[in-house]
Design a protein around this motif. Structure first.
Motif, PDB file in Angstrom:
ATOM      1  N   GLN A 162       0.824  -1.208   0.000  1.00  0.00           N
ATOM      2  CA  GLN A 162       0.000   0.000   0.000  1.00  0.00           C
ATOM      3  C   GLN A 162       0.857   1.256   0.000  1.00  0.00           C
ATOM      4  OE1 GLN A 162      -2.533  -0.982   3.515  1.00  0.00           O
ATOM      5  NE2 GLN A 162      -4.190  -0.272   2.213  1.00  0.00           N
ATOM      6  N   ASN A 171      -8.749   7.893  -6.369  1.00  0.00           N
ATOM      7  CA  ASN A 171      -8.383   6.532  -5.996  1.00  0.00           C
ATOM      8  C   ASN A 171      -9.001   6.212  -4.644  1.00  0.00           C
ATOM      9  OD1 ASN A 171      -6.665   4.019  -6.103  1.00  0.00           O
ATOM     10  ND2 ASN A 171      -5.847   4.931  -4.233  1.00  0.00           N
ATOM     11  N   GLN A 172      -9.370   4.952  -4.438  1.00  0.00           N
ATOM     12  CA  GLN A 172      -9.778   4.546  -3.093  1.00  0.00           C
ATOM     13  C   GLN A 172      -9.160   3.209  -2.722  1.00  0.00           C
ATOM     14  OE1 GLN A 172     -13.826   3.773  -1.957  1.00  0.00           O
ATOM     15  NE2 GLN A 172     -14.248   2.403  -3.654  1.00  0.00           N
ATOM     16  N   TRP A 173      -8.798   3.086  -1.449  1.00  0.00           N
ATOM     17  CA  TRP A 173      -8.370   1.831  -0.855  1.00  0.00           C
ATOM     18  C   TRP A 173      -9.577   1.249  -0.140  1.00  0.00           C
ATOM     19  CZ3 TRP A 173      -3.699  -0.241  -1.886  1.00  0.00           C
ATOM     20  CH2 TRP A 173      -2.707   0.614  -2.405  1.00  0.00           C
ATOM     21  N   ASP A 209       0.702   3.679  -3.011  1.00  0.00           N
ATOM     22  CA  ASP A 209       0.024   4.948  -2.747  1.00  0.00           C
ATOM     23  C   ASP A 209       0.903   6.130  -3.146  1.00  0.00           C
ATOM     24  OD1 ASP A 209      -2.522   5.973  -1.579  1.00  0.00           O
ATOM     25  OD2 ASP A 209      -1.162   7.020  -0.212  1.00  0.00           O
ATOM     26  N   TYR A 232     -13.199   7.999  -0.574  1.00  0.00           N
ATOM     27  CA  TYR A 232     -13.879   6.760  -0.176  1.00  0.00           C
ATOM     28  C   TYR A 232     -15.336   6.827  -0.576  1.00  0.00           C
ATOM     29  CZ  TYR A 232     -15.459   2.674   2.261  1.00  0.00           C
ATOM     30  OH  TYR A 232     -15.993   1.446   2.533  1.00  0.00           O
ATOM     31  N   GLN A 266      -6.896  -1.428  -4.197  1.00  0.00           N
ATOM     32  CA  GLN A 266      -7.111  -0.023  -4.537  1.00  0.00           C
ATOM     33  C   GLN A 266      -7.780  -0.005  -5.888  1.00  0.00           C
ATOM     34  OE1 GLN A 266      -4.547  -0.003  -7.838  1.00  0.00           O
ATOM     35  NE2 GLN A 266      -5.718   1.817  -7.232  1.00  0.00           N
ATOM     36  N   GLN A 325      -5.979  11.555  -6.170  1.00  0.00           N
ATOM     37  CA  GLN A 325      -6.231  11.800  -4.757  1.00  0.00           C
ATOM     38  C   GLN A 325      -7.091  10.682  -4.190  1.00  0.00           C
ATOM     39  OE1 GLN A 325      -7.972  15.823  -5.390  1.00  0.00           O
ATOM     40  NE2 GLN A 325      -6.437  16.493  -3.894  1.00  0.00           N
ATOM     41  N   ASN A 326      -6.857  10.352  -2.921  1.00  0.00           N
ATOM     42  CA  ASN A 326      -7.639   9.301  -2.280  1.00  0.00           C
ATOM     43  C   ASN A 326      -8.993   9.822  -1.808  1.00  0.00           C
ATOM     44  OD1 ASN A 326      -5.743   7.297  -2.633  1.00  0.00           O
ATOM     45  ND2 ASN A 326      -4.767   7.631  -0.652  1.00  0.00           N
ATOM     46  N   LYS A 357      -0.183   8.833  -6.060  1.00  0.00           N
ATOM     47  CA  LYS A 357      -0.246  10.279  -5.807  1.00  0.00           C
ATOM     48  C   LYS A 357       0.712  11.042  -6.715  1.00  0.00           C
ATOM     49  CE  LYS A 357      -2.015   9.834  -1.132  1.00  0.00           C
ATOM     50  NZ  LYS A 357      -1.704   9.690   0.319  1.00  0.00           N
TER      51      LYS A 357
END
Length: 470
Positions: free
Chosen positions: A51, A135-137, A55, A67, A159, A64-65, A59
């Motif tokens: 991760q 992006n999302q984890w 990550d 949810y 991800q 950008q992360n 980036k």
């Protein structure tokens, strides 16, 4: 009588070896619901390092992360016909909540194209809002009929990136950037796996995409593992969710999109790429424990390993101090070997007298005495050498077990024998691909003759990589 091996030998039963290793190295357990898994701390430490490395690269690519919800209205999936058809057999659907039947069933997230597009359609108004890079984890659920820990589980961690662009060219280039600069760089230079970057055939393409880029790794038994994918979605989801923007010319235009993802499957790929009959071998750049400093016995040795451990940590190495002298040294050494820690530094009373330590290297194997005073300078060089060795071994295995063939029969024979085959796509085509599938052999990807990614399925000179896979 010979001592029984800790693990089933790979040559005897590769799948059993894999399961033995996961258990003995304390990486994961099966969950209480069929197809789920419990990731144990050492295994989760590997995922955390993945991760962190991923990550940072995501980036750097500008995303950008964020949810998005786990539950998705079922009606969202029906808006893109090919997408819902592709995922229908794998869906987990919730029909009751709070003791009542829901007005509309909700799907447990199999992937997030649909729900993210619902919000993209609200957030994108003008060309000034583009590109939108998210992006999302998260965890996802895809009901798996033939589960295998890390490789195929009903719930897994990953991800997923989702982007919207003003033009086809911008979306195409961004999907390619993720493919090479994020995934390719990470898998080659951190995981130490010599992946092949290619293009999926129309049959293997992601449901709802116009193009899928893939990274395929050869495992220790010669089978292929898809380690990550990056998709060009075209305007398919934009049409379904009416995701439009006002162009500079004052016209309403559909956005062009991508999605891309890697998952805990990479842990399985790590095991099967680098593991041997003594256990896991973890690439030093990935390892959350690069060096374990072990006291063999004695109070003075315990004091010294604690002191040395602190010095190595201060130098930037990821170190674990094993001072459990009440546990037999041999058992501890075997445990660390199973877990694949790149370097063990072993110190006992005799070593202290001589000012030395025993340096055990997991990747090339072997032990040698070294001066304790030299360890700070020596260890970074050793770790770099061992990282390079794993990548070299991965490349040599793939090259040695890949055959150039000219017929469907030869391609199937090479794959069934435990290797890969390269065959001109013009000689294989969709009909040949279907014939191979009857023998559980698939086209893993298409590549150009120079090893690059072809711009289209029918580009001149395109080769198909054919193999059995996980």
């Amino acid at each position: 009588m010979a001592k029984a091996p800790v693990l089933t030998p790979q040559a005897e039963d590769f799948p059993r070896w894999y399961q033995d290793l996961i258990n003995k190295a304390e990486l994961a357990d099966n969950g209480p619901v069929r197809g789920t898994m419990v990731i144990r701390p050492y295994g989760y430490g590997l995922w955390e390092r993945m991760q962190q490395e991923m990550d940072a690269r995501i980036k750097d690519a500008g995303a950008q992360n964020a949810y998005f919800p786990l539950f998705i209205p079922q009606s969202y999936l029906t808006r893109e016909a090919e997408h819902v058809e592709g995922f229908a057999p794998e869906l987990a659907v919730v029909t009751h909540g709070g003791g009542k039947e829901l007005e509309e069933p909700v799907v447990v997230r199999p992937t997030s194209e649909t729900i993210i597009n619902d919000y993209f359609s609200k957030w994108v108004q003008s060309y000034r809002d583009l590109p939108l890079l998210i992006n999302q984890w998260a965890n996802v659920v895809r009901w798996e009929m033939r589960p295998r820990v890390f490789l195929r589980t009903s719930e897994f961690l990953w991800q997923e990136g989702h982007t919207a662009h003003a033009t086809y060219e911008d979306a195409r280039d961004y999907a390619a950037r993720i493919h090479t600069d994020v995934y390719g760089d990470f898998m080659t230079n951190v995981l130490g796996i010599d992946v092949v970057l290619g293009r999926k055939t129309a049959k293997e393409r992601f449901a709802g995409a116009i193009n899928t880029l893939t990274l395929e790794g050869m495992m220790g038994d010669g089978k292929a593992l898809q380690l990550g994918t990056s998709h060009e979605l075209g305007t398919n989801f934009a049409k379904a969710f009416n995701t439009q923007y006002l162009s500079k010319e004052g016209k309403q235009e559909l956005v062009w999109q991508t999605s891309w993802g890697v998952s805990t499957r990479m842990v399985g790929g790590l095991i099967m790429s680098h593991g041997d009959d003594n256990g896991l071998r973890v690439p030093p750049r990935l390892a959350h424990v690069q060096v374990v400093v072990m006291a063999i016995k004695g109070d003075e040795a315990v004091t010294k390993v604690r002191e040395l451990g602190a010095q190595l940590k201060a130098a930037g190495l990821r170190v674990h101090v094993d001072d459990r002298v009440d546990t037999p040294f041999g058992r501890r050494a075997v445990d660390w070997e199973l877990k694949g820690v790149p370097v063990r530094i072993e110190i006992g009373p005799r070593d202290l007298e001589a000012g030395t330590a025993m340096l055990a290297r997991r990747i090339p194997g072997g032990k040698e005495p070294v001066q304790i005073s030299e360890l700070l300078d020596l260890l970074p060089k050793v770790l770099d050498e061992d990282q390079a060795q794993l990548l070299r071994e991965s490349r040599e295995r793939r090259e040695a077990r890949t055959s150039d063939v000219s017929t469907i029969e030869e391609a199937a024979e090479a794959a069934i024998a435990g290797g890969w085959a390269r065959i001109p796509w013009a000689d294989l085509g969709p009909e040949g691909e279907a014939k191979l599938a009857e023998q559980a052999v698939s086209v893993r990807c298409l590549i150009a003759a120079d090893g690059s990614v072809p711009q289209s399925d029918d580009a001149p000179g395109t080769l198909a990589i054919v193999a059995r896979s996980y």
